[in-house]
Scaffold this motif. Structure first.
Motif, PDB file in Angstrom:
ATOM      1  N   UNK A 189       0.828  -1.210   0.000  1.00 23.53           N
ATOM      2  CA  UNK A 189       0.000   0.000   0.000  1.00 23.53           C
ATOM      3  C   UNK A 189       0.859   1.254   0.000  1.00 23.53           C
ATOM      4  N   UNK A 190       1.861   1.286   0.856  1.00 20.78           N
ATOM      5  CA  UNK A 190       2.738   2.463   0.913  1.00 20.78           C
ATOM      6  C   UNK A 190       3.466   2.669  -0.417  1.00 20.78           C
ATOM      7  N   UNK A 191       3.865   1.541  -1.037  1.00 21.87           N
ATOM      8  CA  UNK A 191       4.577   1.642  -2.317  1.00 21.87           C
ATOM      9  C   UNK A 191       3.674   2.223  -3.404  1.00 21.87           C
ATOM     10  N   UNK A 192       2.393   1.829  -3.432  1.00 21.95           N
ATOM     11  CA  UNK A 192       1.480   2.380  -4.441  1.00 21.95           C
ATOM     12  C   UNK A 192       1.228   3.864  -4.208  1.00 21.95           C
ATOM     13  N   UNK A 193       1.206   4.286  -2.968  1.00 21.29           N
ATOM     14  CA  UNK A 193       1.027   5.709  -2.667  1.00 21.29           C
ATOM     15  C   UNK A 193       2.219   6.506  -3.188  1.00 21.29           C
ATOM     16  N   UNK A 194       3.414   5.994  -2.912  1.00 19.02           N
ATOM     17  CA  UNK A 194       4.621   6.674  -3.399  1.00 19.02           C
ATOM     18  C   UNK A 194       4.643   6.693  -4.926  1.00 19.02           C
ATOM     19  N   UNK A 195       4.264   5.562  -5.534  1.00 26.05           N
ATOM     20  CA  UNK A 195       4.215   5.488  -6.999  1.00 26.05           C
ATOM     21  C   UNK A 195       3.220   6.512  -7.557  1.00 26.05           C
ATOM     22  N   UNK A 196       2.032   6.611  -6.938  1.00 27.41           N
ATOM     23  CA  UNK A 196       1.029   7.558  -7.410  1.00 27.41           C
ATOM     24  C   UNK A 196       1.505   8.991  -7.341  1.00 27.41           C
ATOM     25  N   UNK A 197       2.160   9.333  -6.231  1.00 23.85           N
ATOM     26  CA  UNK A 197       2.676  10.697  -6.098  1.00 23.85           C
ATOM     27  C   UNK A 197       3.741  10.972  -7.162  1.00 23.85           C
ATOM     28  N   UNK A 198       4.632   9.987  -7.359  1.00 24.37           N
ATOM     29  CA  UNK A 198       5.666  10.153  -8.368  1.00 24.37           C
ATOM     30  C   UNK A 198       5.092  10.285  -9.769  1.00 24.37           C
ATOM     31  N   UNK A 199       4.052   9.501 -10.072  1.00 25.50           N
ATOM     32  CA  UNK A 199       3.432   9.551 -11.404  1.00 25.50           C
ATOM     33  C   UNK A 199       2.815  10.930 -11.652  1.00 25.50           C
ATOM     34  N   UNK A 200       2.124  11.462 -10.649  1.00 30.64           N
ATOM     35  CA  UNK A 200       1.497  12.775 -10.804  1.00 30.64           C
ATOM     36  C   UNK A 200       2.541  13.842 -11.075  1.00 30.64           C
ATOM     37  N   UNK A 201       3.704  13.696 -10.468  1.00 26.09           N
ATOM     38  CA  UNK A 201       4.760  14.694 -10.643  1.00 26.09           C
ATOM     39  C   UNK A 201       5.426  14.553 -12.013  1.00 26.09           C
ATOM     40  N   UNK A 202       5.656  13.309 -12.438  1.00 18.80           N
ATOM     41  CA  UNK A 202       6.451  13.076 -13.641  1.00 18.80           C
ATOM     42  C   UNK A 202       5.634  13.019 -14.924  1.00 18.80           C
ATOM     43  N   UNK A 203       4.389  12.574 -14.847  1.00 12.31           N
ATOM     44  CA  UNK A 203       3.596  12.315 -16.049  1.00 12.31           C
ATOM     45  C   UNK A 203       2.387  13.243 -16.119  1.00 12.31           C
ATOM     46  N   UNK A 204       1.792  13.419 -17.329  1.00 14.70           N
ATOM     47  CA  UNK A 204       0.550  14.181 -17.432  1.00 14.70           C
ATOM     48  C   UNK A 204      -0.524  13.527 -16.554  1.00 14.70           C
ATOM     49  N   UNK A 205      -1.210  14.334 -15.757  1.00 11.71           N
ATOM     50  CA  UNK A 205      -2.125  13.738 -14.794  1.00 11.71           C
ATOM     51  C   UNK A 205      -3.398  14.541 -14.594  1.00 11.71           C
ATOM     52  N   UNK A 206      -3.262  15.749 -14.098  1.00 17.64           N
ATOM     53  CA  UNK A 206      -4.445  16.499 -13.694  1.00 17.64           C
ATOM     54  C   UNK A 206      -5.014  17.300 -14.864  1.00 17.64           C
ATOM     55  N   UNK A 207      -6.299  17.104 -15.202  1.00 15.77           N
ATOM     56  CA  UNK A 207      -6.910  17.890 -16.286  1.00 15.77           C
ATOM     57  C   UNK A 207      -7.102  19.337 -15.877  1.00 15.77           C
ATOM     58  N   UNK A 208      -6.783  20.225 -16.819  1.00 18.86           N
ATOM     59  CA  UNK A 208      -7.016  21.651 -16.635  1.00 18.86           C
ATOM     60  C   UNK A 208      -8.116  22.085 -17.594  1.00 18.86           C
ATOM     61  N   UNK A 209      -8.339  23.367 -17.734  1.00 13.57           N
ATOM     62  CA  UNK A 209      -9.427  23.837 -18.598  1.00 13.57           C
ATOM     63  C   UNK A 209      -9.156  23.520 -20.061  1.00 13.57           C
ATOM     64  N   UNK A 210      -7.975  23.846 -20.542  1.00 14.59           N
ATOM     65  CA  UNK A 210      -7.642  23.639 -21.957  1.00 14.59           C
ATOM     66  C   UNK A 210      -6.556  22.598 -22.184  1.00 14.59           C
TER      67      UNK A 210
END
Length: 291
Positions: free
Chosen positions: A38-59
């Motif tokens: 579980x801890x490893x997936x949390x760390x992976x998720x945080x790293x993915x959000x930082x390194x890869x396209x993740x959060x949708x914006x308006x445009x």
């Protein structure tokens, strides 16, 4: 303060304090490997959000530190494939389409590419196999062509469409409405006469009369020809065969005469490249109905 924890005597495990129907819930800890996963997936998720396209914006979306883009990758793959096909595309554009059939390599290339264009752009009206449909969608598998079935004719039709008012070079013809010009009796006589051209036994007593022939000569022959064989240069169909765009029933013919017809095919010169138009023209011609 007294320790109120309760220990299950059988398992020596602390309870949660919850009890249902005399059954007490044990507070059994999760396995250590599960927690670390579980801890490893949390760390992976945080790293993915930082390194890869993740959060949708308006445009757009957050690009990520790596700047990875699936769209860019696909665009690069398409550009690379187009670069590999460029020599064949150049040969296809430079060569008269009527001569493509004499070049097996180029013919295979054009038919393969044209088939993809057809399925994406044309099959919605003409059917996946080019069989068309009654109601204004021509069959591309037969040899009955309103505007000509040579590969050059097909290229012209795809490029400029039929009755596309946005294209100044479009082919244009229109069957007028005769409902306000002819009486119901005259329309009925004309229906029987027109049907007799392709079905000689059809209501011969009505069709054989001079009235039907005269009505046809005065109102229809200028487009469909004196013998009803059609005039390709005007996009007027033959009435003397068994291939009917809107159906060969009395009701269908009556509706055509009364209300007129004017189907439309859009121009594709703004949607497709010249190479794609050439390919789909060759493909359609290869279906077997080309002239």
């Amino acid at each position: 303060m007294a320790d109120k924890r309760e220990i299950d005597p059988e398992t020596q495990t602390e309870t949660t304090g919850h009890e249902w129907d005399g059954i007490k819930e044990l507070d059994t800890p999760m396995p250590r490997w599960w927690l670390w996963t579980l801890y490893a997936t949390i760390v992976w998720g945080i790293g993915y959000v930082i390194l890869m396209p993740a959060w949708p914006l308006i445009n757009s979306a957050t690009p990520g530190l790596l700047g990875y883009s699936t769209r860019a990758n696909v665009a690069a793959d398409i550009a690379a494939q187009r670069a590999r096909n460029a020599p064949l595309d150049a040969r296809l554009i430079a060569m008269p389409l009527s001569e493509v059939a004499d070049d097996p390599e180029l013919l295979r290339f054009a038919v393969a590419g044209g088939g993809a264009v057809f399925r994406n752009q044309c099959s919605q009206c003409h059917g996946a196999g080019g069989q068309g449909a009654i109601g204004g969608f021509p069959n591309l598998l037969d040899d009955d062509w309103l505007w000509g079935g040579t590969v050059e004719d097909i290229q012209q039709t795809v490029t400029h469409g039929i009755r596309d008012e946005a294209d100044l070079d479009t082919r244009f013809s229109l069957m007028p409405e005769f409902g306000g010009i002819l009486s119901e009796h005259e329309i009925e006589v004309l229906v029987q006469y027109v049907l007799s051209l392709s079905a000689p036994g059809h209501d011969a007593a009505t069709a054989a009369g001079s009235e039907g022939a005269e009505l046809f000569a005065n109102n229809c022959a200028s487009c469909h020809g004196d013998d009803g064989m059609g005039i390709q240069e005007q996009g007027a169909p033959s009435l003397a065969d068994g291939i009917w765009l809107y159906g060969q029933s009395e009701d269908a013919v009556r509706a055509s005469i009364t209300g007129g017809r004017g189907g439309m095919m859009p121009s594709f010169q703004a949607r497709l490249t010249p190479e794609e138009i050439a390919k789909v023209a060759v493909y359609v011609h290869s279906l077997g109905g080309g002239q």
